[in-house]
Design a protein around this motif. Structure first.
Motif, mmCIF file in Angstrom:
data_model
loop_
_atom_site.group_PDB
_atom_site.id
_atom_site.type_symbol
_atom_site.label_atom_id
_atom_site.label_comp_id
_atom_site.label_asym_id
_atom_site.label_seq_id
_atom_site.Cartn_x
_atom_site.Cartn_y
_atom_site.Cartn_z
ATOM 1 N N VAL A 26 5.191 5.738 1.021
ATOM 2 C CA VAL A 26 5.160 5.060 -0.277
ATOM 3 C C VAL A 26 5.165 3.543 -0.094
ATOM 4 O O VAL A 26 4.407 2.822 -0.753
ATOM 5 C CB VAL A 26 6.363 5.511 -1.142
ATOM 6 C CG1 VAL A 26 6.428 4.715 -2.435
ATOM 7 C CG2 VAL A 26 6.274 6.992 -1.444
ATOM 8 N N MET A 27 5.988 3.046 0.826
ATOM 9 C CA MET A 27 6.044 1.597 1.041
ATOM 10 C C MET A 27 4.724 1.069 1.598
ATOM 11 O O MET A 27 4.311 -0.037 1.249
ATOM 12 C CB MET A 27 7.195 1.241 1.972
ATOM 13 C CG MET A 27 8.528 1.327 1.317
ATOM 14 S SD MET A 27 9.785 0.604 2.370
ATOM 15 C CE MET A 27 11.190 0.697 1.307
ATOM 16 N N ASP A 28 4.059 1.859 2.432
ATOM 17 C CA ASP A 28 2.754 1.443 2.957
ATOM 18 C C ASP A 28 1.739 1.312 1.829
ATOM 19 O O ASP A 28 0.970 0.346 1.776
ATOM 20 C CB ASP A 28 2.244 2.450 3.989
ATOM 21 C CG ASP A 28 3.133 2.531 5.211
ATOM 22 O OD1 ASP A 28 3.775 1.517 5.539
ATOM 23 O OD2 ASP A 28 3.184 3.612 5.833
ATOM 24 N N ILE A 29 1.757 2.266 0.911
ATOM 25 C CA ILE A 29 0.827 2.232 -0.228
ATOM 26 C C ILE A 29 1.136 1.026 -1.115
ATOM 27 O O ILE A 29 0.216 0.327 -1.564
ATOM 28 C CB ILE A 29 0.904 3.546 -1.024
ATOM 29 C CG1 ILE A 29 0.372 4.694 -0.155
ATOM 30 C CG2 ILE A 29 0.133 3.449 -2.331
ATOM 31 C CD1 ILE A 29 0.608 6.072 -0.738
ATOM 32 N N ILE A 30 2.417 0.769 -1.361
ATOM 33 C CA ILE A 30 2.798 -0.382 -2.188
ATOM 34 C C ILE A 30 2.343 -1.684 -1.533
ATOM 35 O O ILE A 30 1.825 -2.581 -2.209
ATOM 36 C CB ILE A 30 4.314 -0.389 -2.454
ATOM 37 C CG1 ILE A 30 4.681 0.791 -3.352
ATOM 38 C CG2 ILE A 30 4.749 -1.702 -3.096
ATOM 39 C CD1 ILE A 30 6.168 0.995 -3.536
ATOM 40 N N VAL A 45 -1.359 -2.073 -2.073
ATOM 41 C CA VAL A 45 -1.627 -2.479 -3.461
ATOM 42 C C VAL A 45 -1.272 -3.952 -3.670
ATOM 43 O O VAL A 45 -2.034 -4.701 -4.312
ATOM 44 C CB VAL A 45 -0.860 -1.574 -4.450
ATOM 45 C CG1 VAL A 45 -0.897 -2.125 -5.860
ATOM 46 C CG2 VAL A 45 -1.421 -0.164 -4.417
ATOM 47 N N VAL A 46 -0.153 -4.393 -3.123
ATOM 48 C CA VAL A 46 0.253 -5.799 -3.248
ATOM 49 C C VAL A 46 -0.782 -6.699 -2.583
ATOM 50 O O VAL A 46 -1.181 -7.728 -3.142
ATOM 51 C CB VAL A 46 1.663 -6.026 -2.647
ATOM 52 C CG1 VAL A 46 1.940 -7.500 -2.442
ATOM 53 C CG2 VAL A 46 2.718 -5.410 -3.536
ATOM 54 N N GLY A 47 -1.238 -6.333 -1.387
ATOM 55 C CA GLY A 47 -2.235 -7.141 -0.683
ATOM 56 C C GLY A 47 -3.553 -7.232 -1.435
ATOM 57 O O GLY A 47 -4.136 -8.319 -1.573
ATOM 58 N N ILE A 48 -4.026 -6.098 -1.947
ATOM 59 C CA ILE A 48 -5.284 -6.092 -2.707
ATOM 60 C C ILE A 48 -5.131 -6.895 -3.994
ATOM 61 O O ILE A 48 -6.031 -7.669 -4.367
ATOM 62 C CB ILE A 48 -5.734 -4.648 -2.988
ATOM 63 C CG1 ILE A 48 -6.164 -3.975 -1.679
ATOM 64 C CG2 ILE A 48 -6.856 -4.604 -4.014
ATOM 65 C CD1 ILE A 48 -6.418 -2.489 -1.790
ATOM 66 N N PHE A 52 2.954 -14.897 -7.760
ATOM 67 C CA PHE A 52 3.465 -14.993 -6.391
ATOM 68 C C PHE A 52 4.953 -14.649 -6.323
ATOM 69 O O PHE A 52 5.407 -14.011 -5.363
ATOM 70 C CB PHE A 52 3.194 -16.379 -5.806
ATOM 71 C CG PHE A 52 1.824 -16.514 -5.228
ATOM 72 C CD1 PHE A 52 1.592 -16.201 -3.898
ATOM 73 C CD2 PHE A 52 0.762 -16.920 -6.006
ATOM 74 C CE1 PHE A 52 0.322 -16.308 -3.352
ATOM 75 C CE2 PHE A 52 -0.514 -17.029 -5.470
ATOM 76 C CZ PHE A 52 -0.740 -16.722 -4.141
ATOM 77 N N ALA A 53 5.727 -15.039 -7.333
ATOM 78 C CA ALA A 53 7.152 -14.700 -7.352
ATOM 79 C C ALA A 53 7.348 -13.192 -7.499
ATOM 80 O O ALA A 53 8.200 -12.597 -6.817
ATOM 81 C CB ALA A 53 7.857 -15.432 -8.490
ATOM 82 N N THR A 54 6.572 -12.555 -8.348
ATOM 83 C CA THR A 54 6.693 -11.110 -8.558
ATOM 84 C C THR A 54 6.316 -10.337 -7.304
ATOM 85 O O THR A 54 7.053 -9.447 -6.858
ATOM 86 C CB THR A 54 5.799 -10.662 -9.733
ATOM 87 O OG1 THR A 54 6.201 -11.368 -10.911
ATOM 88 C CG2 THR A 54 5.906 -9.175 -9.972
ATOM 89 N N LEU A 55 5.169 -10.666 -6.710
ATOM 90 C CA LEU A 55 4.724 -9.942 -5.515
ATOM 91 C C LEU A 55 5.634 -10.242 -4.325
ATOM 92 O O LEU A 55 5.938 -9.340 -3.531
ATOM 93 C CB LEU A 55 3.270 -10.284 -5.205
ATOM 94 C CG LEU A 55 2.248 -9.839 -6.269
ATOM 95 C CD1 LEU A 55 0.846 -10.253 -5.866
ATOM 96 C CD2 LEU A 55 2.322 -8.356 -6.524
ATOM 97 N N GLY A 56 6.085 -11.471 -4.198
ATOM 98 C CA GLY A 56 7.023 -11.814 -3.130
ATOM 99 C C GLY A 56 8.366 -11.128 -3.319
ATOM 100 O O GLY A 56 8.978 -10.654 -2.356
ATOM 101 N N CYS A 108 8.034 -7.448 -2.285
ATOM 102 C CA CYS A 108 8.066 -7.309 -0.820
ATOM 103 C C CYS A 108 9.474 -7.543 -0.269
ATOM 104 O O CYS A 108 9.899 -6.855 0.664
ATOM 105 C CB CYS A 108 7.065 -8.268 -0.173
ATOM 106 S SG CYS A 108 5.354 -7.827 -0.518
ATOM 107 N N GLY A 109 10.201 -8.478 -0.846
ATOM 108 C CA GLY A 109 11.571 -8.732 -0.425
ATOM 109 C C GLY A 109 12.478 -7.547 -0.709
ATOM 110 O O GLY A 109 13.315 -7.173 0.131
#
Length: 100
Positions: free
Chosen positions: A22-26, A29-32, A60-64, A67-68
Motif C-alpha cells: 500500500v505504501m508503495d502505491i501511495i 501516486v504522490v510522485g505522479i 507541496f505541504a500536503t504531499l510532503g 510522505c512524512g
C-alpha cells in the motif's frame, strides 16, 4: 541483534519482490501527482507569467506531510518488530537448554 537466531516458527514467509504494498502505491501516486502538478504549473507560468503561490505551497505541504507520516508509520512498525524480536530472544535465552 538476534536477527540470525530466528527459528522457522518465528519467521514470516519472504515477501514476493514483484508485489506492491500500500505504501508503495501511495508513493507512486504522490510522485505522479507531483510531476503532473509541476508540469501544469510550468504551463501556467508560461501563459500568465506567474503561479498561485498559495496553491503551490499547499500542494507541496500536503504531499510532503503524507510522505512524512508514511515514514513515521514505517519506522514505528520496524521499531515494534525489533522490540518483539528482542523480547523473544530474551525469553529464549532464559529457557533451560533442554527445552529448545
Amino acid at each position: 541483534m538476534g536477527r540470525g537466531k530466528r527459528t522457522a516458527k518465528h519467521q514470516r514467509p519472504p515477501r514476493s519482490r514483484n508485489r506492491l504494498g500500500v505504501m508503495d502505491i501511495i508513493l507512486i501516486v504522490v510522485g505522479i501527482s507531483l510531476l503532473a502538478f509541476t508540469v501544469t504549473m510550468i504551463g501556467i507560468y508560461r501563459e500568465c507569467g506567474g503561479v498561485p503561490d498559495t496553491l503551490v505551497t499547499c500542494v507541496f505541504a500536503t504531499l510532503g506531510g503524507e510522505c512524512g507520516i508514511m515514514g513515521w508509520i514505517k519506522t514505528t512498525k520496524d521499531r515494534n518488530k525489533e522490540r518483539r524480536w528482542e523480547q523473544e530472544d530474551k525469553r529464549e535465552a532464559q529457557e533451560p537448554p533442554g527445552e529448545r
